[in-house]
Design a protein around this motif. Sequence first.
Motif, mmCIF file in Angstrom:
data_model
loop_
_atom_site.group_PDB
_atom_site.id
_atom_site.type_symbol
_atom_site.label_atom_id
_atom_site.label_comp_id
_atom_site.label_asym_id
_atom_site.label_seq_id
_atom_site.Cartn_x
_atom_site.Cartn_y
_atom_site.Cartn_z
ATOM 1 N N PRO A 200 0.751 -1.159 0.058
ATOM 2 C CA PRO A 200 -0.019 0.036 0.015
ATOM 3 C C PRO A 200 0.903 1.315 0.003
ATOM 4 O O PRO A 200 1.862 1.094 0.425
ATOM 5 C CB PRO A 200 -0.791 -0.222 1.344
ATOM 6 C CG PRO A 200 -0.034 -1.084 2.137
ATOM 7 C CD PRO A 200 0.561 -2.275 1.011
ATOM 8 N N GLN A 201 0.300 2.322 -0.473
ATOM 9 C CA GLN A 201 1.149 3.607 -0.922
ATOM 10 C C GLN A 201 0.403 4.614 -0.124
ATOM 11 O O GLN A 201 0.934 6.017 -0.430
ATOM 12 C CB GLN A 201 1.386 3.773 -2.270
ATOM 13 C CG GLN A 201 -0.062 4.075 -3.090
ATOM 14 C CD GLN A 201 0.260 3.680 -4.500
ATOM 15 O OE1 GLN A 201 -0.088 2.796 -4.945
ATOM 16 N NE2 GLN A 201 0.602 5.037 -5.204
ATOM 17 N N CYS A 202 -0.429 4.496 0.869
ATOM 18 C CA CYS A 202 -1.161 5.875 1.480
ATOM 19 C C CYS A 202 -0.923 5.605 3.026
ATOM 20 O O CYS A 202 -1.361 4.454 3.440
ATOM 21 C CB CYS A 202 -2.650 5.747 1.196
ATOM 22 S SG CYS A 202 -2.876 6.130 -0.632
ATOM 23 N N TRP A 203 -0.288 6.379 3.683
ATOM 24 C CA TRP A 203 0.199 6.495 5.077
ATOM 25 C C TRP A 203 -0.714 7.392 5.744
ATOM 26 O O TRP A 203 -1.266 8.380 5.293
ATOM 27 C CB TRP A 203 1.520 6.765 5.139
ATOM 28 C CG TRP A 203 2.178 6.948 6.506
ATOM 29 C CD1 TRP A 203 2.072 6.136 7.565
ATOM 30 C CD2 TRP A 203 3.100 7.835 7.047
ATOM 31 N NE1 TRP A 203 2.867 6.273 8.691
ATOM 32 C CE2 TRP A 203 3.385 7.659 8.390
ATOM 33 C CE3 TRP A 203 3.590 9.104 6.700
ATOM 34 C CZ2 TRP A 203 4.212 8.566 9.267
ATOM 35 C CZ3 TRP A 203 4.256 9.988 7.343
ATOM 36 C CH2 TRP A 203 4.770 9.278 8.792
ATOM 37 N N ASN A 204 -1.360 6.984 7.048
ATOM 38 C CA ASN A 204 -2.009 7.813 7.806
ATOM 39 C C ASN A 204 -1.314 9.041 8.376
ATOM 40 O O ASN A 204 -1.836 9.908 9.089
ATOM 41 C CB ASN A 204 -2.567 7.184 9.156
ATOM 42 C CG ASN A 204 -1.700 6.705 10.206
ATOM 43 O OD1 ASN A 204 -0.354 6.870 10.200
ATOM 44 N ND2 ASN A 204 -2.097 5.736 10.943
ATOM 45 N N GLY A 205 0.035 9.081 8.564
ATOM 46 C CA GLY A 205 0.946 10.219 8.410
ATOM 47 C C GLY A 205 1.349 10.188 9.978
ATOM 48 O O GLY A 205 2.173 11.521 10.377
ATOM 49 N N LYS A 206 1.050 9.478 10.779
ATOM 50 C CA LYS A 206 1.441 9.414 12.054
ATOM 51 C C LYS A 206 2.229 8.248 12.810
ATOM 52 O O LYS A 206 3.148 8.131 13.378
ATOM 53 C CB LYS A 206 0.249 9.904 13.037
ATOM 54 C CG LYS A 206 -0.794 8.737 12.994
ATOM 55 C CD LYS A 206 -1.777 9.440 13.519
ATOM 56 C CE LYS A 206 -3.055 8.631 13.450
ATOM 57 N NZ LYS A 206 -4.155 9.205 14.473
ATOM 58 N N HIS A 229 -6.072 8.100 5.271
ATOM 59 C CA HIS A 229 -4.428 7.961 5.142
ATOM 60 C C HIS A 229 -4.124 8.953 3.954
ATOM 61 O O HIS A 229 -3.910 8.615 2.737
ATOM 62 C CB HIS A 229 -4.251 6.512 4.529
ATOM 63 C CG HIS A 229 -4.773 5.375 5.594
ATOM 64 N ND1 HIS A 229 -6.009 5.313 5.848
ATOM 65 C CD2 HIS A 229 -3.935 4.604 6.492
ATOM 66 C CE1 HIS A 229 -5.927 4.147 6.829
ATOM 67 N NE2 HIS A 229 -4.671 3.939 7.285
ATOM 68 N N PRO A 230 -4.069 10.269 4.394
ATOM 69 C CA PRO A 230 -3.945 11.274 3.375
ATOM 70 C C PRO A 230 -2.411 11.363 2.813
ATOM 71 O O PRO A 230 -2.387 12.351 1.586
ATOM 72 C CB PRO A 230 -4.430 12.493 4.128
ATOM 73 C CG PRO A 230 -3.849 12.183 5.465
ATOM 74 C CD PRO A 230 -4.199 10.671 5.766
ATOM 75 N N VAL A 231 -1.514 10.631 3.289
ATOM 76 C CA VAL A 231 -0.030 11.228 2.700
ATOM 77 C C VAL A 231 0.228 9.980 1.784
ATOM 78 O O VAL A 231 0.427 8.751 1.967
ATOM 79 C CB VAL A 231 0.801 10.844 4.080
ATOM 80 C CG1 VAL A 231 2.190 11.253 3.559
ATOM 81 C CG2 VAL A 231 0.325 11.915 5.285
ATOM 82 N N PRO A 232 0.501 10.333 0.581
ATOM 83 C CA PRO A 232 1.029 9.689 -0.398
ATOM 84 C C PRO A 232 2.606 9.291 -0.229
ATOM 85 O O PRO A 232 3.231 9.979 -0.164
ATOM 86 C CB PRO A 232 0.821 10.141 -1.938
ATOM 87 C CG PRO A 232 0.547 11.569 -1.638
ATOM 88 C CD PRO A 232 0.178 11.738 -0.098
#
Length: 294
Positions: A200-206, A229-232
């Motif tokens: 997967p390539q979308c991270w929750n940023g935290k 999960h807004p961070v690509p």
Amino acid sequence: MDLSATGRYVRVLATARATAWGVSLWEFQVFGTAGTQAVPPGAVRVAEFLADCPYSHRLPDDPIVLPGLPGGSHMHSFFGNNATDAFSDLGRLETSGGTCNPVTDISSYWVPTLYADNVPVEPTGTTFYYLGEGVRDDVIANTQPLPRGLRIVAGNAKATGPDDNTISRWSCLHAGEVNPSHNFVNCPAGTMLESYLDFPQCWNGKDLDSADHKSHMAYPVGGACPATHPVPVPKLRQVLRYPVTGDPSRLRLASGPGYTMHGDFFNVWPAAEMERRVRDCINPIVKCGADGRP
């Protein structure tokens, strides 16, 4: 098509560049634009850098799913960092060397060991691609570096059938007549068995990990990352090539049938090297090699 003033400007600019390079506007649009940065004629418009990480060692350990429990897992084949074991954490891994080209990548990658007639078989081709793919160009342009220490598990080790693991596929190298499958395939002589797995390539940023080792990551939806999960980040694609052909009934993974294929990734890239590759290769949609250069 009703073009806005901005759209008309972009088209005029693209036409001018295409004319200057002696190519058609269509060729320029397909191969030569990445936001406002242009790719020279002949370049492949692919957002990519990679690491070739040969087999390192084999252990029944899993420092992500079963940390601190040596022998607690099914057998895994490890690539990259040559010190990975049940006790590995970021501190231990970053002081070890590895097998990757480039040598700067000391990340750890691992998969369930493949067996043919109950004899372990290790891949002779082990490439890990970092891609800007499956999302819109504007999302690729805003892709962020993978954070150091990030851990990701992809695939389904507990799959009970092919439909339980749709992100993993098996195919045959140079054998287009063999259709890819979520389970093992019968590769003709002179080819090799290939395994493809997309992370997967979308991270929750935290979070660098989560309880199930998956929830902090997500796959894109409709060409973008979901709001949760807004961070690509770059998509990791694991491509393994095994020197195996013939009847797939003699094959098994340490985790079970072919559709239980899964992969683990522990990011130990130096932050500056990861940042440079994302800036120079992913964001402008440029195909780079192991050195992170076009």
